[in-house]
Each structure stands twice: as C-alpha cells, then as structure tokens.
Motif scaffolding. Structure first.
Motif, PDB file in Angstrom:
ATOM      1  N   PRO A 112       0.471  -0.894   0.097  1.00 19.61           N
ATOM      2  CA  PRO A 112      -0.467   0.366  -0.374  1.00 19.61           C
ATOM      3  C   PRO A 112       0.840   1.455  -0.041  1.00 19.61           C
ATOM      4  CG  PRO A 112      -1.228  -1.775   1.367  1.00 19.61           C
ATOM      5  CD  PRO A 112       0.726  -2.068   0.837  1.00 19.61           C
ATOM      6  N   ALA A 113       1.668   1.153   0.823  1.00 16.32           N
ATOM      7  CA  ALA A 113       2.775   2.192   0.711  1.00 16.32           C
ATOM      8  C   ALA A 113       3.058   2.737  -0.342  1.00 16.32           C
ATOM      9  CB  ALA A 113       3.740   2.182   1.763  1.00 16.32           C
ATOM     10  N   ILE A 114       4.238   1.652  -1.064  1.00 13.43           N
ATOM     11  CA  ILE A 114       4.607   2.289  -2.330  1.00 13.43           C
ATOM     12  C   ILE A 114       3.530   2.703  -2.924  1.00 13.43           C
ATOM     13  CG2 ILE A 114       5.670   0.364  -4.481  1.00 13.43           C
ATOM     14  CD1 ILE A 114       7.823  -0.189  -2.484  1.00 13.43           C
ATOM     15  N   MET A 115       2.376   1.417  -3.030  1.00 16.51           N
ATOM     16  CA  MET A 115       1.338   1.959  -4.692  1.00 16.51           C
ATOM     17  C   MET A 115       0.733   3.535  -4.516  1.00 16.51           C
ATOM     18  SD  MET A 115       1.514  -0.667  -6.613  1.00 16.51           S
ATOM     19  CE  MET A 115      -0.351  -0.538  -7.106  1.00 16.51           C
TER      20      MET A 115
ATOM     21  N   CYS B 102      10.969   7.498  -8.155  1.00 13.15           N
ATOM     22  CA  CYS B 102      10.927   7.261  -7.046  1.00 13.15           C
ATOM     23  C   CYS B 102      11.162   6.015  -6.293  1.00 13.15           C
ATOM     24  CB  CYS B 102       9.282   7.223  -6.847  1.00 13.15           C
ATOM     25  SG  CYS B 102       8.571   6.223  -5.374  1.00 13.15           S
ATOM     26  N   GLU B 103      11.944   6.226  -6.278  1.00 12.47           N
ATOM     27  CA  GLU B 103      12.976   5.869  -5.568  1.00 12.47           C
ATOM     28  C   GLU B 103      13.374   5.229  -4.235  1.00 12.47           C
ATOM     29  OE1 GLU B 103      14.531   3.278  -7.772  1.00 12.47           O
ATOM     30  OE2 GLU B 103      13.674   4.083  -9.094  1.00 12.47           O
ATOM     31  N   HIS B 104      13.732   3.692  -3.461  1.00 10.94           N
ATOM     32  CA  HIS B 104      14.269   3.693  -2.086  1.00 10.94           C
ATOM     33  C   HIS B 104      15.476   3.371  -2.234  1.00 10.94           C
ATOM     34  CE1 HIS B 104      15.653  -0.303  -1.942  1.00 10.94           C
ATOM     35  NE2 HIS B 104      15.144  -0.704  -2.690  1.00 10.94           N
ATOM     36  N   GLY B 105      16.653   4.192  -1.081  1.00 12.96           N
ATOM     37  CA  GLY B 105      18.014   4.302  -1.418  1.00 12.96           C
ATOM     38  C   GLY B 105      18.694   4.459   0.274  1.00 12.96           C
ATOM     39  N   LEU B 106      19.601   4.724   0.120  1.00 16.03           N
ATOM     40  CA  LEU B 106      20.555   5.403   1.180  1.00 16.03           C
ATOM     41  C   LEU B 106      19.879   5.950   2.242  1.00 16.03           C
ATOM     42  CD1 LEU B 106      23.662   4.694   2.389  1.00 16.03           C
ATOM     43  CD2 LEU B 106      24.359   6.696   1.301  1.00 16.03           C
TER      44      LEU B 106
ATOM     45  N   ALA C 164      11.414  11.084   2.612  1.00 14.17           N
ATOM     46  CA  ALA C 164      10.922  10.724   3.719  1.00 14.17           C
ATOM     47  C   ALA C 164      10.977   8.928   4.077  1.00 14.17           C
ATOM     48  CB  ALA C 164       9.243  10.764   4.140  1.00 14.17           C
ATOM     49  N   TYR C 165      10.731   8.762   5.012  1.00 14.48           N
ATOM     50  CA  TYR C 165      10.591   6.556   5.623  1.00 14.48           C
ATOM     51  C   TYR C 165       9.068   6.691   5.063  1.00 14.48           C
ATOM     52  CZ  TYR C 165      14.910   6.917   7.835  1.00 14.48           C
ATOM     53  OH  TYR C 165      16.184   7.476   8.618  1.00 14.48           O
ATOM     54  N   LEU C 166       8.990   5.012   4.062  1.00 16.57           N
ATOM     55  CA  LEU C 166       7.590   5.178   4.060  1.00 16.57           C
ATOM     56  C   LEU C 166       6.674   4.184   5.139  1.00 16.57           C
ATOM     57  CD1 LEU C 166       8.050   3.244   0.425  1.00 16.57           C
ATOM     58  CD2 LEU C 166       7.520   5.439   1.244  1.00 16.57           C
ATOM     59  N   PRO C 167       5.828   4.597   5.360  1.00 13.92           N
ATOM     60  CA  PRO C 167       5.125   4.784   6.791  1.00 13.92           C
ATOM     61  C   PRO C 167       4.867   2.460   6.403  1.00 13.92           C
ATOM     62  CG  PRO C 167       3.680   5.373   4.735  1.00 13.92           C
ATOM     63  CD  PRO C 167       5.063   5.379   4.472  1.00 13.92           C
ATOM     64  N   LYS C 168       5.282   2.125   8.623  1.00 10.38           N
ATOM     65  CA  LYS C 168       5.002   0.251   7.680  1.00 10.38           C
ATOM     66  C   LYS C 168       6.062  -0.225   7.587  1.00 10.38           C
ATOM     67  CE  LYS C 168       0.156   1.286   9.258  1.00 10.38           C
ATOM     68  NZ  LYS C 168      -1.175   0.399   8.292  1.00 10.38           N
ATOM     69  N   THR C 169       6.799   0.266   6.969  1.00  9.39           N
ATOM     70  CA  THR C 169       8.347  -0.231   6.929  1.00  9.39           C
ATOM     71  C   THR C 169       9.325   0.229   7.048  1.00  9.39           C
ATOM     72  OG1 THR C 169       7.745   0.784   4.069  1.00  9.39           O
ATOM     73  CG2 THR C 169       9.319   0.302   3.932  1.00  9.39           C
ATOM     74  N   PRO C 170      10.076  -1.508   7.455  1.00  7.49           N
ATOM     75  CA  PRO C 170      11.816  -1.298   8.087  1.00  7.49           C
ATOM     76  C   PRO C 170      12.195   0.115   7.425  1.00  7.49           C
ATOM     77  CG  PRO C 170      11.068  -3.093   7.570  1.00  7.49           C
ATOM     78  CD  PRO C 170      10.322  -2.515   7.033  1.00  7.49           C
ATOM     79  N   ARG C 171      12.942   0.459   8.344  1.00 10.45           N
ATOM     80  CA  ARG C 171      13.781   2.102   7.730  1.00 10.45           C
ATOM     81  C   ARG C 171      14.758   1.485   7.483  1.00 10.45           C
ATOM     82  NH1 ARG C 171      11.817   5.982  11.106  1.00 10.45           N
ATOM     83  NH2 ARG C 171      13.963   7.349  11.497  1.00 10.45           N
TER      84      ARG C 171
END
Length: 215
Positions: free
Chosen positions: A21-24, A136-140, A187-194
C-alpha cells in the motif's frame, strides 16, 4: 541460465513487495504526471500502468530484462485508452534513438540495475531537450545509524531480492548524471522497516538546447 527461484518465485515476490500500500500510494502520486511519449524503465509487473493518464500520454513503452515480469506487465490493468508496448531491454543500453521520449518514468528501478550511472546517462540520451525524468526510489538513508545497517544487510538483501540494493544514493546520483532537479520529496515510507524505507521522489529535467546565436 536462470534458477527456479529467479524464474518462478522472485517475480511474484517482487510484484508483491512493490505492490505494498505505501509503495502504491507513491506510484499514484508520481505516474500521472508523465506526458507525451513515455518510457518506463524497469516496467516490472506493470504496477504503474493503471496510473498513467491517457489524456496526457501518447503512448507508454515499458522495458524490462525479465520475461516473467514482462508477461505480468502485458496482463496488468490499465486504461483501455492507453497505448502500451512492453519490450525486452536493459536500462544501461536502451534500444532507442536519441531524444525519442518526452518523459522517462523510473520507480524502484535504480536500486537493482547493474550500473545506475549508465542507466541515468541512457535516460538523458533518449529524453528530448527539456524532457522530464520522474523518479521514485528507495535508497541510502541520511541517518548514519540506518545507513550502516543498510550497508551490513546489503549483500544478503541483494541476493534474495533480485539484485536490489539498499544503500544507493538517489537524488545525488540523478544530479551527478547531469539532470537538473526540480521538486524532490524525501521521507521514510510508513509501515516499512527503516533500512528499506527511505524514499526519494520527484522530477528532474534535461537541459534545453540553446538556440544558435544570431547576427
């Protein structure tokens, strides 16, 4: 030759993880901004296709090296008015002419390409002058403690997650590739491990060509 895990299990795991859900919600924020001739890098299972606005888009070309994911993308939901072509390809060596697209969309892809700098250089090459690179990317993480854990976990994570890396910088890599950053949110995505949840998204532009001097 790919393993059974890579052929049969990993595509389902990736589609499930990338469809959280957070990524969508992130996809729904970003993808409707794309316009004109659109290239999607790493189309994966086609999770973005439902969010393109057919009134703004001429067509979408999605590339991915995985035949299993391309099959999923071909069947993914999208507007009946959206023209879509799913093609084999790698972001580091795009099979398109210079200036072929008005928009490039890149979501949760730079983490897993072999060479992010080469992929970004190719994105610049195929964009028309003044074109838009939507990412839109996750990363460092900017937090040193979280970043240290990302580096520790990265070798195992990469093996299990199809080459995905936890500790690649996002906006800095895009700037280093010669793009001009516009609006960027972080930002950190909610309900996702940091360690896996630091997210950066926004738009960057190619530089407009200068008109030749007159007189």
């Amino acid at each position: 030759m790919t393993s059974f895990y890579e052929r049969a299990i990993l595509p389902r795991l990736l589609t499930c993880a990338c469809g959280s859900p957070a990524i969508m919600r992130q996809r729904a924020r970003l993808v409707p901004q794309a316009h004109g001739r659109v290239l999607e890098l790493g189309v994966g299972g086609g999770l973005n296709l439902a969010f393109y606005d057919p009134s703004r888009v001429d067509y979408v070309t999605g590339i991915d090296p995985s035949p299993q994911l391309r099959n999923r993308a071909s069947a993914a939901p999208r507007s009946p008015n959206l023209r879509v072509a799913i093609e084999a390809g790698e972001a580091e060596a795009l099979p398109f002419a210079d200036h072929s697209f008005d928009s490039v969309v890149c979501t949760f892809t730079l983490c897993s390409v072999r060479d992010p700098a080469a992929a970004l250089a190719e994105a610049r090459r195929v964009l028309a002058p003044g074109g838009d690179f939507y990412f839109c990317e996750h990363g460092l993480s900017p937090e040193p403690g979280v970043a240290r854990w990302q580096t520790r976990l990265d070798p195992l994570w990469s093996r299990l997650a199809g080459g995905c890396h936890l500790n690649r910088p996002v906006a800095d890599s895009i700037t280093a590739a010669g793009f001009r950053l516009g609006s960027v949110e972080k930002a950190y995505l909610p309900k996702t491990p940091r360690f896996a949840g630091w997210n950066e998204w926004g738009a960057a532009q190619t530089k407009l060509s200068r008109a030749p001097n007159s007189g």
